[in-house]
Design an enzyme around this catalytic site. Structure first.
Site, short mmCIF file in Angstrom:
data_model
loop_
_atom_site.label_atom_id
_atom_site.label_comp_id
_atom_site.label_asym_id
_atom_site.label_seq_id
_atom_site.Cartn_x
_atom_site.Cartn_y
_atom_site.Cartn_z
N SER A 27 0.80 -1.23 0.00
CA SER A 27 0.00 0.00 0.00
C SER A 27 0.83 1.29 0.00
CB SER A 27 -0.98 0.00 1.18
OG SER A 27 -2.01 -0.93 0.91
N LYS A 76 -10.55 -6.16 9.31
CA LYS A 76 -11.57 -5.62 8.40
C LYS A 76 -12.99 -5.78 8.95
CE LYS A 76 -9.23 -6.23 3.93
NZ LYS A 76 -9.34 -6.83 2.59
N ASP A 112 -12.73 -2.87 -1.91
CA ASP A 112 -12.37 -4.14 -2.58
C ASP A 112 -13.47 -4.55 -3.57
OD1 ASP A 112 -9.95 -4.60 -1.29
OD2 ASP A 112 -10.87 -5.71 0.35
N TYR A 232 -1.66 -11.43 -4.92
CA TYR A 232 -0.98 -10.31 -5.59
C TYR A 232 0.28 -10.77 -6.30
CZ TYR A 232 -3.42 -8.05 -1.66
OH TYR A 232 -4.33 -7.66 -0.72
P1 NDP Z 1 -10.14 -15.88 4.58
O1 NDP Z 1 -9.23 -16.38 5.64
O2 NDP Z 1 -11.38 -15.12 4.94
O3 NDP Z 1 -10.58 -17.12 3.64
C1 NDP Z 1 -9.61 -18.04 3.21
C2 NDP Z 1 -10.21 -18.95 2.13
O4 NDP Z 1 -9.16 -19.81 1.67
C3 NDP Z 1 -11.33 -19.86 2.65
O5 NDP Z 1 -12.22 -20.13 1.60
C4 NDP Z 1 -10.54 -21.12 3.04
O6 NDP Z 1 -11.31 -22.31 3.03
C5 NDP Z 1 -9.54 -21.18 1.92
N1 NDP Z 1 -8.36 -21.96 2.30
C6 NDP Z 1 -7.39 -21.60 3.17
N2 NDP Z 1 -6.47 -22.58 3.29
C7 NDP Z 1 -6.88 -23.59 2.48
C8 NDP Z 1 -6.36 -24.88 2.18
N3 NDP Z 1 -5.22 -25.33 2.73
N4 NDP Z 1 -7.04 -25.66 1.30
C9 NDP Z 1 -8.19 -25.21 0.73
N5 NDP Z 1 -8.75 -23.99 0.99
C10 NDP Z 1 -8.09 -23.19 1.86
O7 NDP Z 1 -9.18 -14.99 3.64
P2 NDP Z 1 -9.62 -13.81 2.62
O8 NDP Z 1 -10.89 -14.23 1.98
O9 NDP Z 1 -9.57 -12.51 3.31
O10 NDP Z 1 -8.40 -13.80 1.57
C11 NDP Z 1 -8.24 -14.83 0.60
C12 NDP Z 1 -7.13 -14.42 -0.38
O11 NDP Z 1 -7.53 -13.26 -1.14
C13 NDP Z 1 -5.80 -14.06 0.29
O12 NDP Z 1 -4.74 -14.61 -0.47
C14 NDP Z 1 -5.77 -12.53 0.20
O13 NDP Z 1 -4.44 -12.02 0.17
C15 NDP Z 1 -6.49 -12.29 -1.12
N6 NDP Z 1 -7.08 -10.96 -1.24
C16 NDP Z 1 -6.72 -10.18 -2.30
C17 NDP Z 1 -7.26 -8.92 -2.48
C18 NDP Z 1 -6.82 -8.08 -3.64
O14 NDP Z 1 -7.01 -6.86 -3.62
N7 NDP Z 1 -6.24 -8.66 -4.67
C19 NDP Z 1 -8.25 -8.36 -1.53
C20 NDP Z 1 -8.59 -9.28 -0.46
C21 NDP Z 1 -8.00 -10.51 -0.33
P3 NDP Z 1 -12.06 -22.84 4.36
O15 NDP Z 1 -13.31 -22.01 4.50
O16 NDP Z 1 -12.34 -24.27 4.07
O17 NDP Z 1 -11.10 -22.63 5.51
#
Ligand code: NDP
Length: 291
Positions: A27, A76, A112, A232
């Site tokens: 950022s 958030k 977002d 990213y």
């Molecule tokens: P959350 O922690 O809220 O959700 C994580 C998600 O990933 C869940 O669906 C989870 O599944 C899944 N997950 C995590 N580990 C595993 C695994 N080992 N196997 C399978 N599924 C898995 O995170 P966010 O939603 O906040 O963020 C997700 C991604 O998006 C991050 O990489 C973040 O950096 C990116 N992001 C990018 C943005 C951008 O501007 N480009 C903005 C916001 C986020 P389960 O429910 O089963 O645990």
């Protein structure tokens, strides 16, 4: 007082990122060059903030020299109840990533959501005619669904490791039916054949070899499909998709648009998108070289 009046009142304004951790955030590379390019005397800071310190940190944003803040993981959601006003979309998302200090009154927004819609529309103007398969059911996935709703996309399916979480998310979005697909090969392969946009909104993609689905499954996508990864960086999923002739989009584009919208809300001025894009791409490339 106008937003510009606020900018003129003090020599240097401040704005920053609230999160834990914040040290490796892109950022500052996004925002500082934008302020500098427009000659706005503002400094972008990193505010490492624990959960215990969050209320005090948010309260400090009411000071006249503070424009507001960005908010990142893990605050958030928790920040929503600490603000005076929260936009309708941010309230539906249950998450705020941008706070604006309007003369001591703190307003929460979720940039977002519009950022994903803008990034998708840039590469796929006919997005509303496409079926979307979304991998993940966390905070980012919720934002993607709300963005797809604003674009008028009608066919959405979700796959998540925890299927019950995906069901809960789908049932909370009342404006349209969302298919919750089983993560086994049969469910996933059928869903891929129906989709023309695949979105990775899971946390999988940061490490080499880490993909949210077996890359051979990408063969099932129609040949004009677009594969988007919110990570990213150029992930193994995106590399494999390009090898199969599919179009791709990484998370930097969404990051740039969420930052640009935040900049506009803080300053009242159009964001210098080219400056932001060039600077953040350089910072992201430098970070890739250092890992
Ligand atoms: P959350 O922690 O809220 O959700 C994580 C998600 O990933 C869940 O669906 C989870 O599944 C899944 N997950 C995590 N580990 C595993 C695994 N080992 N196997 C399978 N599924 C898995 O995170 P966010 O939603 O906040 O963020 C997700 C991604 O998006 C991050 O990489 C973040 O950096 C990116 N992001 C990018 C943005 C951008 O501007 N480009 C903005 C916001 C986020 P389960 O429910 O089963 O645990």
């Amino acid at each position: 007082m106008s937003e510009f009046g606020r900018l003129e009142r003090s020599a240097t304004q401040r704005v920053g990122l609230i999160g834990d951790p914040v040290a490796h955030s892109l950022s500052p590379a996004l925002q500082q060059p934008a302020f500098d390019a427009l000659g706005i005397a503002a400094r972008y800071e990193l505010w490492q903030t624990s959960a215990e310190a969050l209320p005090e940190r948010v309260e400090s944003l009411r000071a006249p020299d503070l424009l507001g803040a960005n908010v990142t993981v893990p605050h958030k959601q928790a920040v929503v109840r600490l603000l005076d006003d929260v936009s309708a979309l941010a309230r539906r998302a249950g998450a705020v990533n941008t706070i604006i200090n309007r003369d001591g009154h703190l307003v929460g927004e979720n940039t977002d959501i519009s950022a994903f819609a803008t990034a998708l529309r840039e590469v796929c103007p006919e997005a509303e005619q496409r079926g979307v398969l979304l991998l993940g059911a966390g905070g980012a996935a919720r934002g993607v669904i709300l963005a797809l709703e604003t674009l008028g996309v009608r066919q959405i399916a979700i796959v998540n490791r925890d299927r019950e979480r995906a069901r809960r998310l789908a049932s909370e979005i009342r404006s349209m039916p969302i298919d919750v697909v089983a993560g086994d090969d049969i469910g996933l392969l059928a869903a891929l054949e129906q989709a023309r946009v695949l979105v990775n909104a899971t946390s999988l993609g940061w490490h080499p070899g880490e993909t949210p689905l077996a890359v051979d499954h990408l063969q099932r996508l129609p040949s004009d499909s677009l594969v988007i990864d919110l990570t990213y960086r150029d992930t193994d999923l995106l590399i494999a998709a390009r090898e199969r002739g599919l179009r791709t989009l990484d998370g930097l584009s969404m990051l740039i648009h969420q930052g640009a919208r935040a900049f506009e809300l803080w300053t009242g001025q159009p964001a210098p998108l080219d400056v932001m894009r060039q600077s953040v791409q350089q910072a992201a490339a430098a970070r890739e070289r250092s890992v």
